[in-house]
Design a protein around this motif. Structure first.
Motif, PDB file in Angstrom:
ATOM      1  N   TRP A  70       1.004  -1.565   0.393  1.00  0.00           N
ATOM      2  CA  TRP A  70       0.138   0.057  -0.341  1.00  0.00           C
ATOM      3  C   TRP A  70       0.856   1.253  -0.195  1.00  0.00           C
ATOM      4  N   PRO A 104      -8.267 -15.659 -11.489  1.00  0.00           N
ATOM      5  CA  PRO A 104      -9.354 -15.562 -12.047  1.00  0.00           C
ATOM      6  C   PRO A 104     -10.119 -16.122 -11.412  1.00  0.00           C
ATOM      7  N   LYS A 137     -13.306 -14.403 -10.826  1.00  0.00           N
ATOM      8  CA  LYS A 137     -14.355 -13.435 -11.280  1.00  0.00           C
ATOM      9  C   LYS A 137     -16.032 -14.472 -11.518  1.00  0.00           C
ATOM     10  N   TYR A 153     -17.195  -0.165   5.099  1.00  0.00           N
ATOM     11  CA  TYR A 153     -16.913   0.645   3.600  1.00  0.00           C
ATOM     12  C   TYR A 153     -17.639  -1.615   2.748  1.00  0.00           C
ATOM     13  N   THR A 154     -18.775  -1.019   2.443  1.00  0.00           N
ATOM     14  CA  THR A 154     -20.305  -2.063   2.172  1.00  0.00           C
ATOM     15  C   THR A 154     -19.706  -2.665   0.829  1.00  0.00           C
ATOM     16  N   MET A 172     -22.129  -8.943  -5.606  1.00  0.00           N
ATOM     17  CA  MET A 172     -20.490  -8.368  -6.102  1.00  0.00           C
ATOM     18  C   MET A 172     -19.465  -9.302  -6.124  1.00  0.00           C
ATOM     19  N   SER A 173     -19.157  -9.151  -7.854  1.00  0.00           N
ATOM     20  CA  SER A 173     -18.051 -10.557  -8.357  1.00  0.00           C
ATOM     21  C   SER A 173     -16.888 -10.355  -6.437  1.00  0.00           C
ATOM     22  N   ALA A 209     -14.070 -10.950  -7.294  1.00  0.00           N
ATOM     23  CA  ALA A 209     -12.549 -10.270  -7.966  1.00  0.00           C
ATOM     24  C   ALA A 209     -12.779  -9.208  -7.724  1.00  0.00           C
ATOM     25  N   LYS A 210     -14.209  -8.048  -7.954  1.00  0.00           N
ATOM     26  CA  LYS A 210     -14.158  -6.469  -7.057  1.00  0.00           C
ATOM     27  C   LYS A 210     -13.789  -6.584  -5.544  1.00  0.00           C
ATOM     28  N   ALA A 211     -14.157  -7.675  -5.070  1.00  0.00           N
ATOM     29  CA  ALA A 211     -14.530  -7.271  -3.619  1.00  0.00           C
ATOM     30  C   ALA A 211     -12.979  -7.752  -3.390  1.00  0.00           C
ATOM     31  N   VAL A 252     -10.507  -6.487  -4.631  1.00  0.00           N
ATOM     32  CA  VAL A 252      -9.705  -5.759  -5.132  1.00  0.00           C
ATOM     33  C   VAL A 252     -10.036  -4.793  -4.046  1.00  0.00           C
ATOM     34  N   LEU A 253     -11.279  -4.464  -2.995  1.00  0.00           N
ATOM     35  CA  LEU A 253     -11.713  -3.622  -2.746  1.00  0.00           C
ATOM     36  C   LEU A 253     -10.731  -3.939  -1.087  1.00  0.00           C
ATOM     37  N   GLN A 288      -6.930  -2.856  -1.957  1.00  0.00           N
ATOM     38  CA  GLN A 288      -6.357  -1.471  -2.532  1.00  0.00           C
ATOM     39  C   GLN A 288      -6.851  -0.310  -1.522  1.00  0.00           C
ATOM     40  N   LEU A 289      -7.823  -0.929   0.059  1.00  0.00           N
ATOM     41  CA  LEU A 289      -8.107  -0.016   0.681  1.00  0.00           C
ATOM     42  C   LEU A 289      -7.353  -0.570   1.911  1.00  0.00           C
TER      43      LEU A 289
END
Lengths: 746, 746
Positions: free
Chosen positions: A273, A581, A584, A708-709, A714-715, A717-719, A721-722, A725-726
């Motif tokens: 980070w 992968p 996803k 954060y919710t 939500m897929s 993969a995106k969760a 990343v959340l 990243q945070l």
């Protein structure tokens, strides 16, 4: 649950294990949470296991935090900022001093050892010479191993994988203990100088700095009554993380005298980070390190530091050689890079295998650890003393400026058993400090100095010794063995290509080192800058970049970087920057299991205690229910550690009423400041009477109203990343809403 | 709404404007969205304004995307990865070639100009000499200005602020047009070589590379029928962003022959968003640039490139000088840094003021632009030809190796009007290419070469000329003027401190340049590495680091970095990495205004068209209602651009039924690929009959089921971090739930 603890025993299929582990770790329960074991559950696990917790990098914006933030005066904010920089300064100074201290100690102790050996050799007392050498090595190794085995087991190894995991959010307990720092400093500074054991220590410096940083970050050690009130602002994982990033950079900067390389190393390899303010602070820290080094080098140049004499800021200067870029040169360099990459990834593979074997031995207790160290040390001594006997003596060249043969501590052209005016090329490599050996391998315009066979034997020996040395219970690093083996390999290739290329063999040595480093560590920019700062030859830059790119690409075809491998091997649940992968195809809902435990805004004490006892969750959603709200609604998220502090404070009320105001008066934000890992309030510390169990406590002041919710569709993969990243640890999760918000069980 | 368009006119209070703007921009409507003008609304705004849109860096994981992702074959994925690297290679090759082409053109054209002037001077035809010089400068400047004013207005300036804003997610229209690239290349390569105008162009190279990258990223230009089907995977803002990051790095690498510095520049200054894979690709690109440069330098060393002759990879080598670190040296360096930082921030302040004035002039049309350029060009010619007349001739030193006096193109010791065996020190600085002027200022062991007064006049002139030159309508940069002024200032200080310090005046010149760069640009690591790669003196590193730290600290006390200032001045809504303090006191709910517009899962076409017409929102939440769900629930988010494509496809059904399956058969993911900015389907393009308005369309296949969401009690600061860290544009927003999910109006 205790998966993470089956560390290093799990020999069957680590690959699939960690993929399975991945989901479970991150998205364990109805409450999406990066779940690692929580404090209370660590007690269950045996002493040998490695208890792992997550760090809280998120700012918990609850009522108490907001109040504290509003009441902070400008002077306090200024003080806070100033302290941050002061800490960076202290880390820089300390790391620079330790670096210099370490350097001086290495040069003096191993110089003394070599002088003694050479002295006995000159008197033809060959067995005594061996005894002296092996004895010295053995004593140093055993002492380091004992310190390591009995006082601070976490001090073993290079420390980089641990730093990497820490900055990713993994809190492996004992890394941060002050005793670890002590052992590191002593281990690398004076004891672990059996430097012929080929693993000098370079990298432990990084973890050294890291430890200082964490010591500061903990606001002093409570154990040694070294805690300061004005450090309370730093009692959180975020600021600790920043300090430790600075520490990692400072360590590398000090080890290689490469300040910019240090910053880049922290950026590329260590940190998960990053933000620009941190870049600047890191840069400041390494600038301090560079200054300290510079001052001491100036001081020592007058000869006041014993055998540590010359050696400027550039450790292995190759700038004298002329760089050429003809087509055969480039082809040779490409070939060098390809083979170097393959050897590098093979190195990783073998280190991995050896580490698994060693972990079985190390489990048997401190005695086994020490025995292992002693064995390796003896083996190294035998290699470094025995192999030179097979080398034929070479007549001294007439046109060199340095003394030949050389019975001095450092330098080329070791005499060993050779007659006058001859030197033993193998001894020049083996019976030398690592620094000098590398310097010899990179020396330019001396292409005929080493026999082809000598280079080949040296390369093989160093390659194998490097592999079997990492992982024994002493503070040790990977960088120097890899550079040594790489430089030997490069010089060998250079000799082979001599007929068709105009590039100096010394430069081939540099490129060989680059190819090995690229093949094992898989870094690019930071290695490039570190090598540049080590060798001071900017004109080589395009070639070094080329070699690094090739060897990294080759290595990536076979396996991961060595630090990633070790992190995985240690069972530290490292979170990758990008989603796998398969993620996803999954949504957040898919990986949620088990009932969700929530609290009401004003909750019964007994319920909370029960929930804390029966689950290992780190966070619980708080739902406001009538009469406090028209309908059930999400109020926020409350953390286990905060609940424990609140319960310990015992601010309960008999009735189910909002008591937030009174609570805020009696309890302060600082009470919730996070102590060092494993030092917070534990469930066992609580002493709640039966009648208190029936009372109520208002959770609103400690509820993080800004969680954060994610939606349940939500897929994955995106969760992921959340989370990454945070730097999240816990994340509230919206269930599919059917006529009202159903954040309750089932 | 059209706030962002009041660019550069808004003279009263930009500071408060942008703070107010901040909320509105990011969290505009009930749907939290980083709102910039959307396509349809740009038409309203006048031609002079700068239409700003947001870029979609988020992966839109709708049904179509998932299907496409599942159906992608391994070969296609491999092709995609390979293409990424191929593009990086192309960007590297192209940038390297442009860099070399530019260099050769500069050397030849300005060499020719200087030769002519010197020739006339030798014949004592002084007026003719001035006419030749001024005429050349004028012609070149006017040509560049005309190109810039008529063909590609976006090519003016350095391009770095635009790149920075683009990578932050701001899509300012014409930056990406191929014509911009054309003008940049021509402008910097051959025309804008009135290099005595002091603004050589270094930096436009970066935007050049950036343009190539974006041209590739757009999958060829549709306008010029250069579009390829196999580029369709790259038709999204994410991949474009990656390519442009590579381009920025390649540009800097090529301009300064500093590959590592280029990577760091992209990382520290340009990119808002970073990941390790990108680091590697950027590194690869700059390695290619380095290779291309190296090859051409080798080729040109035989004299085949005209007047472009020597000059290796190191542009200004100062490694010959001995570095000392005594206490007076350090003190002098600290003072230099402090004053340099102050001058640097003053520079920023003045550039800002001048830019505001120029924007008023430039608004008056192309003719005014060209007139401004011509005026500045004349002023520069007068300065550079007039000032040397005031200098006294200096007798040539006897002990130097270079020719004196020198009537050659490059080098020290210009003869100008001086008698034989004398040289004019002012002319050596003014009547030279920028490269040579910097080289002269940094030249070591020639401390007496320039008079104190000469250095002072040169510094003042260059400082002022630099300020008034940036902002005129030619492709120009900031780096070289700042380095020139800084080097002059540093050498001046060095001369003043000569009695007490042992540091060479040439090194003082380097440190002065560092202090000015630090004071204006406020970068640390990347400047450090760039300077290192420019001057090849690693031993100076600690001092350069010290100076950079000091000057950046000093500068930060007064104002922001120059690029940040220009971004703000251009009205580009740049999003900072950290939240403003006032945001901590607000929650997401506070900044929401106006009614929320949502769509049903299967929506009437008329409603959609109406919503698109009446609002400027970029995203709309989709709510599934009975009979498609038990109760209203959030299905996801749908984007304006996707809606437009869907409407254009006209896959409507008479009844309100789920028609997703049919839709998926008839429409593909590629149809939704994002065209270059301003090139997508526009609302005006739609031709929907009245009866179709009553029909229904199924939004499910294009609904992003994985939107990032925040609760309404989320603090604004944390929401801002979410937006910035994940590169979001739109974010669904949960209203307080009262008996059901109320994502509908009011």
């Amino acid at each position: 649950m205790d998966r993470e603890n089956k560390v290093l025993n799990d020999d069957d299929d680590i690959e699939s294990y960690s993929e399975k582990d991945m989901d479970e770790r991150i998205y364990s329960q109805p409450l999406l949470t990066k779940r690692r074991n929580t404090t209370s559950q660590i007690a269950i696990v045996g002493a040998n296991a490695c208890p792992v917790e997550s760090l809280d990098y998120e700012i918990i914006e609850n009522e108490l935090f907001k109040q504290d933030w509003r009441s902070r005066k400008t002077i306090q904010i200024f003080q806070y900022v100033l302290l941050k920089w002061a800490f960076a300064l202290i880390i820089g100074l300390f790391t620079g001093l330790v670096g210099i201290f370490n350097n001086i100690a290495v040069e003096n102790i191993s110089g003394f050892k070599l002088l003694m050996t050479t002295g006995l050799m000159l008197k033809h007392q060959y067995y005594k010479a061996f005894a002296a050498l092996a004895g010295c090595n053995l004593a140093l190794a055993a002492a380091a191993a004992a310190l390591c085995a009995y006082i601070a087991p976490a001090a073993a190894g290079s420390g980089i994988p641990e730093v990497k995991a820490y900055l990713n959010g993994v809190d492996a307990h004992s890394i941060l203990a002050p005793s670890t720092l002590f052992v590191k400093v002593n281990g690398i500074g004076s004891l672990n100088i059996f430097s012929n054991l080929l693993l000098l220590v370079i990298f432990t410096l990084a973890s050294c700095a890291f430890d200082t940083a964490s010591l500061i970050g903990q606001g002093g050690s409570r154990k040694y009554h070294l805690t300061w009130k004005w450090l309370r602002y730093f009692k959180n994982d975020r600021d600790r993380r920043d300090l430790i990033t600075c520490g990692a950079a400072a360590g590398v900067a000090s080890a290689f005298r490469a300040p910019v390389g240090g910053v880049l190393f922290a950026l590329e390899e260590a940190a998960s980070w990053w933000r620009s303010a941190l870049l600047w602070r890191t840069f400041f820290t390494t600038a301090v390190v560079a200054m300290v080094l510079r001052v001491f080098i100036q001081l020592c140049s007058t000869g006041t530091c014993g055998l540590f004499g010359e050696g400027g800021l550039i450790m292995y200067d190759v700038s004298a050689a002329k760089v050429s870029y003809s087509v055969p040169d480039i082809l040779a360099v490409i070939l060098l890079g390809v083979i170097g990459g393959i050897f590098g990834s093979l190195y990783n593979y073998l280190v991995d295998k050896v580490l698994r074997t060693y972990s079985l031995i190390n489990e048997k207790g401190p005695a086994a650890k020490i025995l292992l160290v002693v064995t390796i040390s003896l083996l190294t001594s035998i290699c470094s003393y025995g192999l030179p006997w097979f080398a034929t003596c070479i007549p001294c060249p007439t046109d060199v400026s340095s003394r030949c043969p050389n019975i001095d501590v450092s330098g080329n052209y070791k005499s060993f058993q050779c007659p006058p005016n001859h030197y033993n090329d193998m001894a020049s490599l083996f019976l030398n400090t690592n620094d000098d050996a590398i310097r010899n391998l990179l020396s330019t315009s001396t292409s005929k100095e080493f026999h082809l066979s000598t280079l080949f034997i040296f390369f093989c020996a160093v390659y194998c010794l490097g592999i079997i040395t990492y992982g024994i219970a002493i503070p040790s690093g990977l960088f120097i063995p890899v550079i040594l083996a790489g430089a030997g390999y490069g010089r060998l290739v250079g000799r082979l290509f001599e007929p068709i290329t105009k590039l100096d063999v010394g430069l081939f040595g540099l490129l060989g080192a680059a190819s090995f480093l690229g093949g094992t560590m898989r870094m690019t920019v930071s290695l490039c800058v570190i090598l540049l700062e080590l060798t001071n030859d900017l004109l080589m830059l395009p070639l070094v970049m080329l070699v690094l790119l090739i060897s990294k690409t080759m290595g990536d075809m076979f396996n991961h970087g060595v630090y990633d491998q070790i992190v995985k091997l240690k069972g530290l649940p490292y979170m990758e920057a990008h989603a796998e992968p398969y993620m996803k195809h999954l949504v957040a809902r898919d990986i949620v299991s088990g009932p969700l435990i929530t609290f009401s805004g004003v909750e019964k004490v007994g319920n909370i205690v029960h929930a804390l006892k029966t689950t290992g969750h780190n966070g619980f959603p708080v739902i406001d229910e009538p009469p406090f709200a028209d309908s059930p609604e999400l109020c926020g998220l409350v953390l286990r550690s905060h609940l424990l502090v609140l319960l310990k404070g015992k601010i309960f009320s008999k009735d189910r009423v909002l008591a937030g105001d009174e609570l805020v008066r009696r309890i302060f934000s600082f009470d919730f400041a996070k102590a060092g890992s494993g030092k917070g309030v534990k469930l066992e510390d609580l002493d709640i009477e039966d009648e208190e169990m029936e009372m109520y406590v208002d959770l609103h002041p400690i509820t993080n109203a800004s969680p954060y919710t994610v939606v349940e569709t939500m897929s994955l993969a995106k969760a992921a990343v959340l989370f990454r990243q945070l730097g999240l640890r816990t994340c509230a999760w919206y269930q599919r809403v059917r006529g009202g918000l159903q954040l309750s069980e089932s």
